[in-house]
Design an enzyme around this catalytic site. Structure first.
Site, PDB file in Angstrom:
ATOM      1  N   ASN A  42       0.834  -1.187   0.000  1.00  0.00           N
ATOM      2  CA  ASN A  42       0.000   0.000   0.000  1.00  0.00           C
ATOM      3  C   ASN A  42       0.877   1.248   0.000  1.00  0.00           C
ATOM      4  O   ASN A  42       1.967   1.278   0.571  1.00  0.00           O
ATOM      5  CB  ASN A  42      -1.012  -0.004   1.148  1.00  0.00           C
ATOM      6  CG  ASN A  42      -0.416  -0.228   2.519  1.00  0.00           C
ATOM      7  OD1 ASN A  42       0.552  -0.959   2.698  1.00  0.00           O
ATOM      8  ND2 ASN A  42      -1.021   0.396   3.521  1.00  0.00           N
ATOM      9  N   ILE A  43       0.373   2.272  -0.691  1.00  0.00           N
ATOM     10  CA  ILE A  43       1.104   3.529  -0.861  1.00  0.00           C
ATOM     11  C   ILE A  43       0.125   4.653  -0.547  1.00  0.00           C
ATOM     12  O   ILE A  43      -0.842   4.867  -1.280  1.00  0.00           O
ATOM     13  CB  ILE A  43       1.655   3.670  -2.299  1.00  0.00           C
ATOM     14  CG1 ILE A  43       2.565   2.473  -2.613  1.00  0.00           C
ATOM     15  CG2 ILE A  43       2.380   4.997  -2.459  1.00  0.00           C
ATOM     16  CD1 ILE A  43       2.920   2.338  -4.079  1.00  0.00           C
ATOM     17  N   GLU A  44       0.379   5.328   0.579  1.00  0.00           N
ATOM     18  CA  GLU A  44      -0.524   6.384   1.029  1.00  0.00           C
ATOM     19  C   GLU A  44      -0.133   7.744   0.465  1.00  0.00           C
ATOM     20  O   GLU A  44       0.962   7.933  -0.054  1.00  0.00           O
ATOM     21  CB  GLU A  44      -0.514   6.458   2.556  1.00  0.00           C
ATOM     22  CG  GLU A  44      -1.091   5.235   3.210  1.00  0.00           C
ATOM     23  CD  GLU A  44      -1.084   5.306   4.727  1.00  0.00           C
ATOM     24  OE1 GLU A  44      -1.793   4.493   5.323  1.00  0.00           O
ATOM     25  OE2 GLU A  44      -0.387   6.162   5.318  1.00  0.00           O
ATOM     26  N   CYS A  53      -4.106   0.707  -2.502  1.00  0.00           N
ATOM     27  CA  CYS A  53      -3.942  -0.495  -1.682  1.00  0.00           C
ATOM     28  C   CYS A  53      -2.982  -1.485  -2.343  1.00  0.00           C
ATOM     29  O   CYS A  53      -2.805  -1.491  -3.560  1.00  0.00           O
ATOM     30  CB  CYS A  53      -5.281  -1.174  -1.469  1.00  0.00           C
ATOM     31  SG  CYS A  53      -6.488  -0.165  -0.589  1.00  0.00           S
ATOM     32  N   GLU A  55      -3.253  -4.673  -2.903  1.00  0.00           N
ATOM     33  CA  GLU A  55      -3.876  -5.578  -3.860  1.00  0.00           C
ATOM     34  C   GLU A  55      -3.953  -4.944  -5.248  1.00  0.00           C
ATOM     35  O   GLU A  55      -3.612  -5.563  -6.252  1.00  0.00           O
ATOM     36  CB  GLU A  55      -5.298  -5.969  -3.415  1.00  0.00           C
ATOM     37  CG  GLU A  55      -5.352  -6.682  -2.086  1.00  0.00           C
ATOM     38  CD  GLU A  55      -5.551  -5.739  -0.895  1.00  0.00           C
ATOM     39  OE1 GLU A  55      -4.862  -4.698  -0.793  1.00  0.00           O
ATOM     40  OE2 GLU A  55      -6.399  -6.061  -0.042  1.00  0.00           O
ATOM     41  N   CYS A  86     -10.321  -4.307   1.138  1.00  0.00           N
ATOM     42  CA  CYS A  86     -11.370  -3.287   1.182  1.00  0.00           C
ATOM     43  C   CYS A  86     -12.334  -3.469   0.006  1.00  0.00           C
ATOM     44  O   CYS A  86     -12.082  -4.253  -0.910  1.00  0.00           O
ATOM     45  CB  CYS A  86     -10.751  -1.885   1.156  1.00  0.00           C
ATOM     46  SG  CYS A  86     -10.125  -1.376  -0.467  1.00  0.00           S
ATOM     47  N   CYS A  89     -10.847  -2.731  -3.528  1.00  0.00           N
ATOM     48  CA  CYS A  89      -9.993  -3.812  -4.015  1.00  0.00           C
ATOM     49  C   CYS A  89     -10.825  -5.009  -4.459  1.00  0.00           C
ATOM     50  O   CYS A  89     -10.545  -5.619  -5.481  1.00  0.00           O
ATOM     51  CB  CYS A  89      -8.992  -4.233  -2.940  1.00  0.00           C
ATOM     52  SG  CYS A  89      -7.681  -3.013  -2.732  1.00  0.00           S
TER      53      CYS A  89
END
Length: 134
Positions: A42-44, A53, A55, A86, A89
């Site tokens: 995941n990359i915020e 996310c 996935e 989520c 995803c």
């Protein structure tokens, strides 16, 4: 049967997650029918809606490399239960994964649950639900 190598790849890639806000690292490993594994974390972003996310990162990497047939996915996080994907995803997964594809969810306590795509998102919105474009 749980694909232990795929789960290990998901656990390893989660360490690369960029999560300065939530501190919640997630990793995913996607096995294609050709035998190649694509990983994602995941990359915020400070603007939360543009966060991606793990996935979806793995799926989009595979698709961008020309892979469109998938065999299994593993998702890992430090969660109380095996980490569930989520809703966003799940919808992306339903676009590209066969209904019978196995998805292995795990946490750092070595608890793993396996679901099919259909079990994760029953009665999903699909392309055939849209009216045909003239």
């Amino acid at each position: 049967m749980i694909n232990k190598e795929l789960v290990e790849a998901a656990l390893k890639i989660r360490e690369q997650a960029y999560v300065p806000y939530s501190k919640f690292q997630v990793g995913a490993a996607l096995l294609t029918k050709s035998g190649k594994v694509y990983t994602g974390c995941n990359i915020e972003n400070a603007a939360y809606p543009v966060t991606c996310c793990a996935e979806r990162v793995a799926i989009f990497k595979a698709i961008s490399e020309g892979e469109t047939e998938f065999q299994e996915l593993a998702v890992a996080a430090d969660s109380a239960r095996p980490v569930p994907p989520c809703g966003s995803c799940r919808q992306v997964m339903s676009e590209f994964f066969p209904k019978t594809m196995n998805i292995h969810l795990t946490n750092l306590k070595n608890e793993t649950k396996t679901f099919t795509m259909e079990e994760l998102l029953p009665f999903s919105f699909e392309t055939h639900d849209m009216p045909e474009n003239g």
